[in-house]
Enzyme design. Sequence first.
Site, mmCIF file in Angstrom:
data_model
loop_
_atom_site.group_PDB
_atom_site.id
_atom_site.type_symbol
_atom_site.label_atom_id
_atom_site.label_comp_id
_atom_site.label_asym_id
_atom_site.label_seq_id
_atom_site.Cartn_x
_atom_site.Cartn_y
_atom_site.Cartn_z
ATOM 1 N N ASP A 155 0.950 -1.363 -0.168
ATOM 2 C CA ASP A 155 -0.068 -0.093 -0.055
ATOM 3 C C ASP A 155 0.777 1.301 0.064
ATOM 4 O OD1 ASP A 155 -2.268 -1.519 0.239
ATOM 5 O OD2 ASP A 155 -2.507 -1.461 2.317
HETATM 6 N N1 URA Z 1 -1.228 -5.713 4.058
HETATM 7 C C1 URA Z 1 -2.127 -4.403 3.839
HETATM 8 O O1 URA Z 1 -3.003 -4.044 4.600
HETATM 9 N N2 URA Z 1 -1.040 -3.548 3.404
HETATM 10 C C2 URA Z 1 0.032 -3.962 2.642
HETATM 11 O O2 URA Z 1 0.696 -2.810 2.418
HETATM 12 C C3 URA Z 1 0.534 -5.211 2.713
HETATM 13 C C4 URA Z 1 -0.134 -6.159 3.584
#
Ligand code: URA
Length: 247
Positions: free
Chosen positions: A120
């Site tokens: 993310d």
């Molecule tokens: N889980 C999440 O919520 N975000 C990420 O970036 C990776 C795993």
Amino acid sequence: MIFISSKEMILERHLVIMRIDKLLSNLHYGSRKEIKKAIKDEHVNVNETIVTTPKLKVDPSKDRIEFYGKEVFYKADVLLMLNKPKGYVSSKEDPYHKTIYELLDEKYKRLDLKIAGRLDVDTEGLLLLTNSGQLIHSIISPNKDVYKQYYVEVARPFEAKKLLKKMTIKDSRDRDFIPKTPKVKQLTDTSFQLEIKEGKYHQIKRMVAYYDNEVTYLKRLKVGALKLDESLDIGDYKEVKKNNVLN
Ligand code: URA
């Protein structure tokens, strides 16, 4: 320099032999037509000899190729370990954010590296990029059971072992999804390590939200057997060996 009859590039282990015009257009030096013109105008050299035909077969692992006097870099099976900063998206283009590709040198940008497991925009840590389709598949395919390890901080005290219980969350298409049993290690009241086998959209945030809590900081530490090299500054990257990932 090798002349062979096959129209296709030949892939034999790490040996890649292909037409000079195809190689240069694959590396985004121009269209096949533009490359042909550059060859005609004598701007392409292989092993210090001016190239006279776009059909010339080259082996980029051995031949020294120059385009307008600048050395051309090409490698099959490149794997980069990037220490991803917050604020960068794991995609090629984005109207609002910087993309992780902006962190790469031009020679790597030309290679069409794909992300093996996105993070993310607000997540930090280990991001792998490769031009090996086979490696991407072995890392992100759910059947391959490759653990991804994260350091997680949450807003309120949380017993991480709750995450070992079966739960149903949503995936990116709003379908029900049941994560495989993760591994957890409590660190403080509000922080823990978590290893998950999948990499669904917002998976950890959704697993934590299932218990009415909220992720405040997330960093990926490890993919399979490959640990983030903590000596890499945030935003820096390095090449690593492909067989270091899979356990
Ligand atoms: N889980 C999440 O919520 N975000 C990420 O970036 C990776 C795993």
